[in-house]
Design an enzyme around this catalytic site. Structure first.
Site, PDB file in Angstrom:
ATOM      1  N   GLU A   1      -5.112  -3.721  -1.886  1.00  0.00           N
ATOM      2  CA  GLU A   1      -6.537  -3.411  -1.888  1.00  0.00           C
ATOM      3  C   GLU A   1      -6.854  -2.151  -1.096  1.00  0.00           C
ATOM      4  O   GLU A   1      -7.994  -1.660  -1.130  1.00  0.00           O
ATOM      5  CB  GLU A   1      -7.338  -4.599  -1.344  1.00  0.00           C
ATOM      6  CG  GLU A   1      -7.084  -4.959   0.105  1.00  0.00           C
ATOM      7  CD  GLU A   1      -5.883  -5.881   0.305  1.00  0.00           C
ATOM      8  OE1 GLU A   1      -5.778  -6.474   1.398  1.00  0.00           O
ATOM      9  OE2 GLU A   1      -5.038  -5.988  -0.612  1.00  0.00           O
TER      10      GLU A   1
ATOM     11  N   SER B   1       5.984  -7.228   3.610  1.00  0.00           N
ATOM     12  CA  SER B   1       6.577  -7.640   4.881  1.00  0.00           C
ATOM     13  C   SER B   1       7.384  -8.920   4.695  1.00  0.00           C
ATOM     14  O   SER B   1       7.153  -9.698   3.758  1.00  0.00           O
ATOM     15  CB  SER B   1       5.481  -7.857   5.923  1.00  0.00           C
ATOM     16  OG  SER B   1       4.703  -8.997   5.579  1.00  0.00           O
TER      17      SER B   1
ATOM     18  N   CYS C   1       9.755   1.497   3.329  1.00  0.00           N
ATOM     19  CA  CYS C   1      10.701   0.425   3.656  1.00  0.00           C
ATOM     20  C   CYS C   1      12.120   0.962   3.770  1.00  0.00           C
ATOM     21  O   CYS C   1      13.003   0.284   4.304  1.00  0.00           O
ATOM     22  CB  CYS C   1      10.642  -0.679   2.609  1.00  0.00           C
ATOM     23  SG  CYS C   1      11.217  -0.197   0.968  1.00  0.00           S
TER      24      CYS C   1
ATOM     25  N   LYS D   1      -1.129  -7.304  -9.103  1.00  0.00           N
ATOM     26  CA  LYS D   1      -2.030  -7.413  -7.963  1.00  0.00           C
ATOM     27  C   LYS D   1      -1.627  -6.333  -6.965  1.00  0.00           C
ATOM     28  O   LYS D   1      -0.746  -6.525  -6.131  1.00  0.00           O
ATOM     29  CB  LYS D   1      -1.924  -8.805  -7.337  1.00  0.00           C
ATOM     30  CG  LYS D   1      -3.192  -9.282  -6.583  1.00  0.00           C
ATOM     31  CD  LYS D   1      -3.640  -8.401  -5.443  1.00  0.00           C
ATOM     32  CE  LYS D   1      -2.755  -8.508  -4.233  1.00  0.00           C
ATOM     33  NZ  LYS D   1      -3.253  -7.637  -3.085  1.00  0.00           N
TER      34      LYS D   1
ATOM     35  N   PHE E   1       0.802  -1.221   0.000  1.00  0.00           N
ATOM     36  CA  PHE E   1       0.000   0.000   0.000  1.00  0.00           C
ATOM     37  C   PHE E   1       0.832   1.268   0.000  1.00  0.00           C
ATOM     38  O   PHE E   1       0.364   2.318  -0.422  1.00  0.00           O
ATOM     39  CB  PHE E   1      -0.933   0.016   1.223  1.00  0.00           C
ATOM     40  CG  PHE E   1      -0.240   0.211   2.543  1.00  0.00           C
ATOM     41  CD1 PHE E   1       0.145   1.482   2.977  1.00  0.00           C
ATOM     42  CD2 PHE E   1       0.049  -0.866   3.367  1.00  0.00           C
ATOM     43  CE1 PHE E   1       0.797   1.668   4.190  1.00  0.00           C
ATOM     44  CE2 PHE E   1       0.702  -0.690   4.586  1.00  0.00           C
ATOM     45  CZ  PHE E   1       1.077   0.581   4.987  1.00  0.00           C
TER      46      PHE E   1
END
Length: 500
Positions: A176, A226, A281, A173, A149
């Site tokens: 969401e 993650s 990150c 993908k 995200f």
């Protein structure tokens, strides 16, 4: 309420799924959309479309594929304000940060525009008498990307521009939590001339991810997220014979040496720790100060700067905020839990961001910048990735102790040192066990023509994102050894062939 579906074969299509997830504006806490979570059959259909499109797209010359990337880059520049606003409304980061994300993503598109040169391969004349050897770099087929995200455009652009330029087709993908902007990017790709079916988007969750990991038609999978999920992606994809690059978590340290300029360090840390609410990150979440005097100077200066920070919605203010909200209520509660843990474990809470409220945005997912001192290596706030605006200061007695601290951590994504001593910096670059290293640089993110990736449990797979590693990941090497004899007599030979 608007429902975000999928992007298949060059158009947005509604999903038949009965499962949905809410999309929020993090600054207000208001639900703005629903996103359909794709079914197994819809994910399989996207793969089928991509497989069909591969046969034609892979035959398009690298030059003409590059021309699509050139037009795509121009369209991104023309629509940067719209795209940045879409990022801000669903992620929460301020507009200038959203534009920075887009710019870094466009730099990968620029790199992909050079694909005719990058795919030239190698050639050796006369490896034997009248024998030549050369390499071909060919596309792998259908590729998939799974992105987080926190960078809804930049991270996907680490993946698909190079994959497409190399002649592959792609199924994306995205997260969401902020799905809208990548759908708009897909429209711009089509406007740039990308044929239908070459780039597709499946909005979904683990159900869709597992299809991508298990379907034999998908040849390569790229992931950023993650560490536990990266490990799962790598293990599952590799087990199924796919090439996988999976980038995981981070706990990035910055060493401040006693000879470092405190104003320079503070300025660097403010953006590196609190920019994008720490949801990066490559955020610096640990400042390792060599000597108590060094730490005291830094803490004092940080407190002054934090007091002047503007925290608020990403857009709509006369004067832009420095930091926006976190992505969701659940994540804000998780970060608050980390702050509670730091207090309970004995760290000194210098600046407390809990309970932060923004006028007229009381339901937004805001946490103020938070600063801890006297953090110890055994504490959760030191060991784990918080992914929020929380900076931990660790005090050590020497440079060597600082290096050992970094090298003993399970993550090895990014790190940096601030010093005016060249010898210390040179030792640091050689000795530190981390993939991306900075010297007097707050966030050492490589440019697109270099590769992005960490060490240790920050990455799974041998090849990193973009740069030459990206080209290698999205191509298969084929080496040809050829001879064209004219009327030469040959005899049977059963020994190992050699070139004489």
């Amino acid at each position: 309420m608007k429902i975000v579906g999928n992007y298949i074969n060059g158009e947005s299509v509604a999903s038949a799924s009965t499962r949905t997830a809410p999309v929020f504006n993090p600054a207000t806490g208001e639900q703005t959309k629903l996103v359909s979570l794709a079914t197994v059959s819809e994910t399989e259909a996207a793969i089928s479309i991509a497989e069909q499109a591969f046969h034609e797209w892979s035959r398009v010359s690298p030059l003409n594929r590059a021309r699509v990337m050139f037009r795509f880059k121009a369209l991104l520049e023309q629509n940067i304000d719209q795209l940045a606003e879409m990022i801000t409304l669903e992620h929460g980061k301020v507009l200038s940060d959203a534009k920075g994300e887009l710019t870094r993503g466009m730099e990968v598109v620029e790199f992909a525009c050079g694909i005719p040169h990058l795919l030239k391969g190698e050639h050796s004349l006369n490896v034997g008498r009248g024998v030549d050897s050369f390499s071909l770099m060919q596309p792998v087929g259908v590729c998939a990307g799974i992105s987080p995200f926190n960078f809804p455009v930049m991270v996907p652009m680490w993946m698909f521009p190079i994959a497409l330029a190399c002649g592959n087709t792609f199924v994306m993908k995205p997260s969401e939590k902020d799905p809208s902007v990548i759908m708009r990017v897909a429209e711009l790709l089509k406007e740039a001339g990308l044929p239908n079916g070459v780039f597709n988007i499946i909005n979904g969750d683990k159900e869709a991810v597992d299809v991508l990991l298990n379907d034999s038609r998908v040849q390569a999978v790229s992931f950023v997220g993650s560490t536990p999920i990266a490990e799962y992606i790598y293990a599952t994809g590799s087990k199924n014979g796919k090439r996988v690059q999976a980038l995981g978590g981070a706990k990035n340290h910055m060493i401040m040496m006693p000879d470092a300029e405190v104003d320079q360090v503070t300025s660097a840390l403010m953006g590196a720790a609190f920019g994008s609410a720490g949801e990066r990150c490559m955020a610096i979440s640990v400042a390792v100060c060599v000597g108590d005097e060094t730490a005291d100077r830094l803490i004092d200066k940080l407190q002054q700067e934090i007091a002047d920070m503007r925290v608020g919605p990403g857009s709509g203010l006369a004067e832009e905020a420095h930091m926006g909200p976190l992505i969701s209520k659940v994540h804000a509660e998780k970060v608050t839990g980390y702050i509670n843990s730091g207090v309970e474990e004995g760290a000194k809470l210098v600046v407390d961001g809990r309970g932060f409220k923004v006028d007229k945005h009381e339901l937004g997912y805001f946490i103020g910048p938070t600063l801890f001192d006297d953090v110890k290596p055994g504490m959760r706030i030191y060991k784990e990735e918080i992914f929020g605006p929380v900076l931990a200061v660790v005090r050590v007695g020497s440079y060597q102790e600082a290096i050992e601290l970094i090298n003993s951590h399970e993550y090895g994504n990014g790190t940096t040192i601030f010093t005016s001593d060249g010898d210390s910096a040179r030792q640091f670059c050689e000795q530190v066990q981390v993939g991306m290293v900075g010297v007097n640089i707050p966030i050492p993110v490589p440019m697109a023509f270099h590769s992005f990736g960490g060490w240790k449990r920050s990455v799974f797979g041998p090849l990193n994102m973009h740069g030459n590693d990206g080209v290698r990941f999205y191509t298969k090497m084929k080496t040809v050894t050829a001879r064209w004899p004219k009327g030469q007599q040959t005899t049977n030979s059963f020994s190992m062939p050699t070139m004489k």
